[in-house]
Scaffold this motif. Structure first.
Motif, PDB file in Angstrom:
ATOM      1  N   ILE A  45      39.931  58.627  59.780  1.00  0.00           N
ATOM      2  CA  ILE A  45      39.772  58.733  58.331  1.00  0.00           C
ATOM      3  C   ILE A  45      40.011  60.199  57.977  1.00  0.00           C
ATOM      4  CG2 ILE A  45      38.218  58.459  56.361  1.00  0.00           C
ATOM      5  CD1 ILE A  45      36.680  56.343  57.991  1.00  0.00           C
TER       6      ILE A  45
ATOM      7  N   ILE B 187      40.632  63.131  55.073  1.00  0.00           N
ATOM      8  CA  ILE B 187      40.277  63.342  53.663  1.00  0.00           C
ATOM      9  C   ILE B 187      41.170  64.415  53.057  1.00  0.00           C
ATOM     10  CG2 ILE B 187      38.411  63.728  52.021  1.00  0.00           C
ATOM     11  CD1 ILE B 187      36.431  62.983  54.176  1.00  0.00           C
TER      12      ILE B 187
ATOM     13  N   SER C 262      30.871  60.307  48.479  1.00  0.00           N
ATOM     14  CA  SER C 262      30.919  60.884  47.140  1.00  0.00           C
ATOM     15  C   SER C 262      31.615  60.014  46.089  1.00  0.00           C
ATOM     16  CB  SER C 262      31.526  62.279  47.193  1.00  0.00           C
ATOM     17  OG  SER C 262      32.825  62.235  47.723  1.00  0.00           O
ATOM     18  N   GLY C 263      31.457  58.704  46.195  1.00  0.00           N
ATOM     19  CA  GLY C 263      31.779  57.830  45.071  1.00  0.00           C
ATOM     20  C   GLY C 263      30.759  58.100  43.973  1.00  0.00           C
TER      21      GLY C 263
ATOM     22  N   MET D  16      28.663  66.736  43.235  1.00  0.00           N
ATOM     23  CA  MET D  16      29.885  67.157  42.573  1.00  0.00           C
ATOM     24  C   MET D  16      29.918  66.401  41.249  1.00  0.00           C
ATOM     25  SD  MET D  16      33.078  65.711  41.902  1.00  0.00           S
ATOM     26  CE  MET D  16      33.701  64.645  43.199  1.00  0.00           C
TER      27      MET D  16
ATOM     28  N   ILE E 270      36.372  69.489  60.626  1.00  0.00           N
ATOM     29  CA  ILE E 270      36.408  69.961  59.238  1.00  0.00           C
ATOM     30  C   ILE E 270      36.938  71.391  59.224  1.00  0.00           C
ATOM     31  CG2 ILE E 270      33.979  70.699  59.272  1.00  0.00           C
ATOM     32  CD1 ILE E 270      33.955  69.630  56.265  1.00  0.00           C
TER      33      ILE E 270
ATOM     34  N   TYR F  64      41.682  68.323  54.932  1.00  0.00           N
ATOM     35  CA  TYR F  64      40.649  69.316  55.265  1.00  0.00           C
ATOM     36  C   TYR F  64      39.585  68.760  56.195  1.00  0.00           C
ATOM     37  CZ  TYR F  64      36.628  67.655  52.596  1.00  0.00           C
ATOM     38  OH  TYR F  64      35.545  66.937  52.169  1.00  0.00           O
ATOM     39  N   ALA F  65      39.489  67.418  56.307  1.00  0.00           N
ATOM     40  CA  ALA F  65      38.514  66.810  57.222  1.00  0.00           C
ATOM     41  C   ALA F  65      39.145  65.587  57.863  1.00  0.00           C
ATOM     42  CB  ALA F  65      37.238  66.425  56.478  1.00  0.00           C
TER      43      ALA F  65
ATOM     44  N   MET G 217      30.647  63.811  53.075  1.00  0.00           N
ATOM     45  CA  MET G 217      32.050  63.843  52.660  1.00  0.00           C
ATOM     46  C   MET G 217      32.521  62.492  52.159  1.00  0.00           C
ATOM     47  SD  MET G 217      33.880  66.100  55.634  1.00  0.00           S
ATOM     48  CE  MET G 217      33.206  65.141  56.999  1.00  0.00           C
ATOM     49  N   LEU G 218      32.036  61.433  52.795  1.00  0.00           N
ATOM     50  CA  LEU G 218      32.556  60.113  52.446  1.00  0.00           C
ATOM     51  C   LEU G 218      31.809  59.440  51.313  1.00  0.00           C
ATOM     52  CD1 LEU G 218      33.448  58.359  55.783  1.00  0.00           C
ATOM     53  CD2 LEU G 218      34.986  59.222  54.027  1.00  0.00           C
TER      54      LEU G 218
ATOM     55  N   ILE H 197      43.969  63.674  36.585  1.00  0.00           N
ATOM     56  CA  ILE H 197      45.418  63.806  36.703  1.00  0.00           C
ATOM     57  C   ILE H 197      46.025  62.414  36.798  1.00  0.00           C
ATOM     58  CG2 ILE H 197      45.376  66.082  37.799  1.00  0.00           C
ATOM     59  CD1 ILE H 197      45.792  64.738  40.497  1.00  0.00           C
TER      60      ILE H 197
ATOM     61  N   ARG I 203      38.849  70.091  46.755  1.00  0.00           N
ATOM     62  CA  ARG I 203      39.228  69.381  45.530  1.00  0.00           C
ATOM     63  C   ARG I 203      39.675  67.974  45.904  1.00  0.00           C
ATOM     64  NH1 ARG I 203      43.706  71.804  43.153  1.00  0.00           N
ATOM     65  NH2 ARG I 203      43.166  70.922  41.138  1.00  0.00           N
ATOM     66  N   THR I 204      38.689  67.150  46.311  1.00  0.00           N
ATOM     67  CA  THR I 204      38.996  65.787  46.725  1.00  0.00           C
ATOM     68  C   THR I 204      39.502  64.976  45.540  1.00  0.00           C
ATOM     69  OG1 THR I 204      36.629  65.348  46.450  1.00  0.00           O
ATOM     70  CG2 THR I 204      37.410  65.679  48.685  1.00  0.00           C
ATOM     71  N   LEU I 205      40.230  63.906  45.862  1.00  0.00           N
ATOM     72  CA  LEU I 205      40.801  63.015  44.852  1.00  0.00           C
ATOM     73  C   LEU I 205      39.953  61.761  44.753  1.00  0.00           C
ATOM     74  CD1 LEU I 205      44.484  63.328  46.031  1.00  0.00           C
ATOM     75  CD2 LEU I 205      43.630  64.070  43.801  1.00  0.00           C
TER      76      LEU I 205
ATOM     77  N   VAL J 269      40.941  58.490  50.796  1.00  0.00           N
ATOM     78  CA  VAL J 269      41.154  58.881  52.192  1.00  0.00           C
ATOM     79  C   VAL J 269      42.510  58.357  52.652  1.00  0.00           C
ATOM     80  CG1 VAL J 269      38.684  58.921  52.690  1.00  0.00           C
ATOM     81  CG2 VAL J 269      39.990  56.830  53.171  1.00  0.00           C
TER      82      VAL J 269
ATOM     83  N   LEU K 221      38.049  62.304  60.578  1.00  0.00           N
ATOM     84  CA  LEU K 221      36.966  61.609  61.265  1.00  0.00           C
ATOM     85  C   LEU K 221      37.566  60.587  62.230  1.00  0.00           C
ATOM     86  CD1 LEU K 221      34.836  60.915  58.046  1.00  0.00           C
ATOM     87  CD2 LEU K 221      34.657  62.881  59.590  1.00  0.00           C
TER      88      LEU K 221
ATOM     89  N   PRO L 153      35.904  59.511  47.516  1.00  0.00           N
ATOM     90  CA  PRO L 153      37.102  60.275  47.846  1.00  0.00           C
ATOM     91  C   PRO L 153      38.210  59.363  48.347  1.00  0.00           C
ATOM     92  CG  PRO L 153      35.448  60.523  49.563  1.00  0.00           C
ATOM     93  CD  PRO L 153      34.784  59.786  48.439  1.00  0.00           C
TER      94      PRO L 153
END
Lengths: 165, 165
Positions: free
Chosen positions: A58, A60, B4-5, B152, A133, A105-106, B1-2, B158, A141-143, A8, A108, A6
């Motif tokens: 951090i 997210i 998810s690479g 996920m 969180i 949304y989160a 959360m972190l 995009i 919808r993380t990037l 961050v 840390l 994700p």
């Protein structure tokens, strides 16, 4: 291919001024205590702030604020107040001086615990000391950065039977 | 959360026997040379293989083989030949002794370049010395571990205007 964890946004602060850095180079290192490794180049304004204050958040973000995320990645805190420029809202953290980004949304809250890899790799080891969180966000919808401004947005969730932590 | 690479499958080999480890704790460290930090617990069979041979392949699987990925994560190479058990095909690498996994869309041959963080964090710094990618796979449905067997799957792509690398 590898950096698509994700994206961050790392916030730091010093002397009443906060900064935001967009970043994808991080990894979990340990569950207990929760340690994260973050690579923050010494060419970034956040490098000096993190090194001197030893604190960061951090944050997210999700695809809803993708343009703000990219904007923070394309500008430098040396000359730009990114909260003001990109319409992001700083909220006080509980345990540290750097602010949370409300639109994420989160969040840390972290303290730097090891700087031995900083001179060689710009790699900071930080411990997550407080996590926030938004429970209303179900499937964020993380990037995930694919390089040069291309991003994958988190897709479907699947559940497999596994003993993984 | 972190973490998810992309989930990766790391292959190692020694004495004619190869192993596979499923893993999500990695980060890019540098573009040039291309360095990656990989956390491989000393409780894993692959830890000893990587430490002694200093070679591995980072293989990137997609959702099509999700069950094999999880199977490799839930078993130990100390007792299981994972290529045989999960029907995966080893292919010889060009520069190192560890095999590529044919069923993965990308394979990165790596050499360990720094073990100074291994005793404290089980963190190996590896350099990618050869990369293979299947050009037929356009938008790979990579897996991203959310914890406890939930994943996920890579979603929409995009493109934003950005100066990011």
């Amino acid at each position: 291919m590898l950096e698509s964890g994700p994206v961050v946004m790392i916030t730091t602060a010093s002397g009443g001024r906060a900064n935001i850095m967009t970043q994808s180079w991080h990894t979990m290192i340990e569950f207990m205590p929760p340690l994260v490794g973050c690579v923050i180049s010494d060419r970034n304004h956040s490098f000096g702030l993190l090194k001197s204050t030893r604190e960061c958040v951090i944050n997210i973000p999700t695809a809803e604020i993708a343009e703000k995320v990219v904007g923070c990645g394309d500008t430098s805190g040396a000359t730009v107040d990114k909260f003001a420029k990109f319409g992001l809202t700083p909220q006080p953290a509980e345990l540290i001086g750097a602010p949370l980004i409300e639109e994420c949304y989160a969040n840390l809250e972290c303290r730097v615990t090891d700087t031995k890899m900083v001179s060689r790799y710009c790699l900071f080891v930080v411990e997550v000391i407080k996590a926030w969180i938004d429970p209303a966000v179900k499937d964020p919808r993380t990037l995930h950065h694919l390089g040069k401004g291309s991003f994958m947005v988190a897709g479907e969730r699947i559940k497999l039977k596994s003993g993984m932590k």
